[in-house]
Enzyme design. Structure first.
Site: not given
Length: 243
Positions: A62-63, A154
């Protein structure tokens, strides 16, 4: 071997990341794929990279987690020689109008898309600095350059990636390390699977009149990784939508 070179590609199991991994494998890079999700997709990408005559391995990570990325980079350094390239491609969307957006949707998108890129740069920068060599390419988006209704989280994350790219480029340039970004527009991937070219309203916003392919983005990434004298640049791959 001195001529060995390794690239780390996050979100490398599918879509743009997979195409980047395959393109770099074709150029002789060993590939470390960082992914979270479908194990079979990651295995397929590893197999297809190996078919090009290089070594490849996939790492579940999980970055968004500082500790997981730290441990993953440490393991990649044990498994591969001469890590010279990092492509931060991992990203998610949780679209919604800002007046109704959940805090969790804001946090998750910023954590993966922006903090994830920071985490990976943070844990590879020391290696690049010691080697006085490194190429970093971050995948941003035209949404981060011009905004997009319904994608405040985003757009903010991808605008942040641009700022991160430029700051990193300035910091690491004295060590011979470059950092650039690619800003795709509408590219045919799982993330855009609900968008079709029958959508004439969408097509009117794209001067070239069509959606892009993952190969278009991969070619831009390869170009920036191969250039020793371009840094801090944001290269749009968008059919002209943000010009």
């Amino acid at each position: 071997m001195a001529d060995k070179k390794t690239a780390i590609v996050t979100g490398g199991s599918r879509g743009i990341g997979r195409e980047v991994a395959l393109s770099l494998a074709a150029l002789g890079y060993d590939i470390a794929i960082v992914y979270i999700g479908d194990e079979s997709e990651a295995a397929d990408t590893v197999r297809d990279c190996e078919a090009k005559g290089v070594q490849a391995k996939a790492y579940v990570c999980n970055v968004a987690s500082f500790e997981e990325t730290k441990d993953t980079v440490a393991q990649i350094r044990k498994d591969f020689e001469n890590i010279i390239a990092l492509v931060n491609n991992a990203g998610i969307t949780r679209d919604g109008l800002i007046a109704f957006m959940k805090e969790s949707d804001w946090d998750s998108v910023l954590s993966v898309n922006l903090k994830g890129a920071f985490n990976m740069i943070r844990h590879t920068a020391g290696l690049f600095i010691r080697n006085k060599c490194g190429r970093i390419v971050n995948i941003s988006s035209v949404s981060g350059l011009m905004g997009n209704a319904g994608q405040a989280n985003y757009s903010a994350s991808k605008a942040g990636v641009v700022g991160l790219t430029k700051a990193t480029a300035r910091e690491l340039a004295p060590k011979g390390i470059t950092c650039n970004a690619v800003a795709p527009g509408f590219i045919r991937t799982d993330m855009t699977k609900n968008i079709t070219e029958d959508n004439s309203e969408l097509l009117r916003t794209i001067p070239l009149g069509k959606m892009g392919e993952v190969s278009d983005v991969a070619e831009a990434v390869v170009f920036l990784l191969s250039s020793p004298y371009i840094t801090g640049e944001v290269l749009r791959v968008d059919g002209g939508i943000a010009m």
